[in-house]
Design an enzyme around this catalytic site. Sequence first.
Site, PDB file in Angstrom:
ATOM      1  N   CYS A  83       6.018  -0.073   7.708  1.00  0.00           N
ATOM      2  CA  CYS A  83       5.676   1.059   6.836  1.00  0.00           C
ATOM      3  C   CYS A  83       6.904   1.447   6.023  1.00  0.00           C
ATOM      4  O   CYS A  83       8.003   1.532   6.578  1.00  0.00           O
ATOM      5  CB  CYS A  83       5.233   2.241   7.712  1.00  0.00           C
ATOM      6  N   LEU A  84       6.707   1.696   4.738  1.00  0.00           N
ATOM      7  CA  LEU A  84       7.824   2.098   3.871  1.00  0.00           C
ATOM      8  C   LEU A  84       8.475   3.381   4.381  1.00  0.00           C
ATOM      9  O   LEU A  84       9.640   3.633   4.117  1.00  0.00           O
ATOM     10  CB  LEU A  84       7.345   2.284   2.429  1.00  0.00           C
ATOM     11  N   GLN A  91       3.682   9.731   0.838  1.00  0.00           N
ATOM     12  CA  GLN A  91       4.898   8.922   0.934  1.00  0.00           C
ATOM     13  C   GLN A  91       5.807   9.115  -0.278  1.00  0.00           C
ATOM     14  O   GLN A  91       6.961   8.668  -0.261  1.00  0.00           O
ATOM     15  CB  GLN A  91       4.550   7.439   1.078  1.00  0.00           C
ATOM     16  N   HIS A 108      -4.176   1.636   7.683  1.00  0.00           N
ATOM     17  CA  HIS A 108      -2.829   2.215   7.684  1.00  0.00           C
ATOM     18  C   HIS A 108      -2.713   3.328   6.632  1.00  0.00           C
ATOM     19  O   HIS A 108      -2.196   4.415   6.923  1.00  0.00           O
ATOM     20  CB  HIS A 108      -1.838   1.075   7.402  1.00  0.00           C
ATOM     21  N   GLU A 109      -3.210   3.059   5.416  1.00  0.00           N
ATOM     22  CA  GLU A 109      -3.075   4.041   4.331  1.00  0.00           C
ATOM     23  C   GLU A 109      -3.981   5.253   4.558  1.00  0.00           C
ATOM     24  O   GLU A 109      -3.588   6.394   4.272  1.00  0.00           O
ATOM     25  CB  GLU A 109      -3.377   3.402   2.974  1.00  0.00           C
ATOM     26  N   GLY A 127       0.858  -1.171   0.000  1.00  0.00           N
ATOM     27  CA  GLY A 127       0.000   0.000   0.000  1.00  0.00           C
ATOM     28  C   GLY A 127       0.896   1.223   0.000  1.00  0.00           C
ATOM     29  O   GLY A 127       2.027   1.162   0.491  1.00  0.00           O
ATOM     30  N   HIS A 186      -2.309   7.537   6.994  1.00  0.00           N
ATOM     31  CA  HIS A 186      -1.255   8.340   6.364  1.00  0.00           C
ATOM     32  C   HIS A 186      -1.801   9.679   5.858  1.00  0.00           C
ATOM     33  O   HIS A 186      -1.195  10.726   6.051  1.00  0.00           O
ATOM     34  CB  HIS A 186      -0.690   7.607   5.141  1.00  0.00           C
TER      35      HIS A 186
HETATM   36 ZN    ZN Z   1       2.916   3.380   5.709  1.00  0.00          ZN
END
Ligand code: ZN
Length: 210
Positions: free
Chosen positions: A129-130, A83, A171-172, A78, A175
């Site tokens: 998370c990235l 991001q 989660h997304e 995701g 963000h």
């Molecule tokens: Zn994330």
Amino acid sequence: MAQQETDDQTINDGFVVDTEDCEARELAHRERGTARPITVVGNPVLHKECKDVTEFDAELAQLIDDMFASQKAAEGVGLAANQIGVDRKVFVYDCPDDEGVRHTGVVINPVLQEIPAELRVLDESNEGCLSVPTAYAELARPDYAEVHGQDAQGNPIKVRGTGYFARCLQHETDHLYGYLYIDRLSKRDRKDALRQMEEGTPRYETVPNA
Ligand code: ZN
């Protein structure tokens, strides 16, 4: 394809069908897109609510393509627009649910729906998370999630998911409202996640913090 989706949406009470032709749809997006470096914790764009999308134009379509390319390059399931440094409420996903079924899609201006307390079953799994590269922590989240928003053309859509995909949807959406999963951890677990990040080396390009 578009016609079929419209029919399915009617049958499915407004829920988008995001489990068909995943491979082809994901590939088409990322072939048109360019992978961009990933912003990391501390970058201001990750810590404030993103702007609503109001123009459903070619620029938005390009952003979505770039997001799919970036998600693939970083091996994510995701990705939210902030991001890759873009202050807009958009996320993409390519994520399996608790039955291993792959879901691929995009949500614009997502709003997470409140799940009635009696239907809430918490799932305590690992989350990463990235934007917090190489770190993981256990975080309890409801094992079912529903998000309402719009598709790339501005049509209203609903997306629902279970298990890992439910976690992804939450989660997304977080963000895009300026929250990272580590903001939901205890002070101690958050510190531990940040330490893991310090000690690790991301396998993808990141944006250095000023
Ligand atoms: Zn994330």
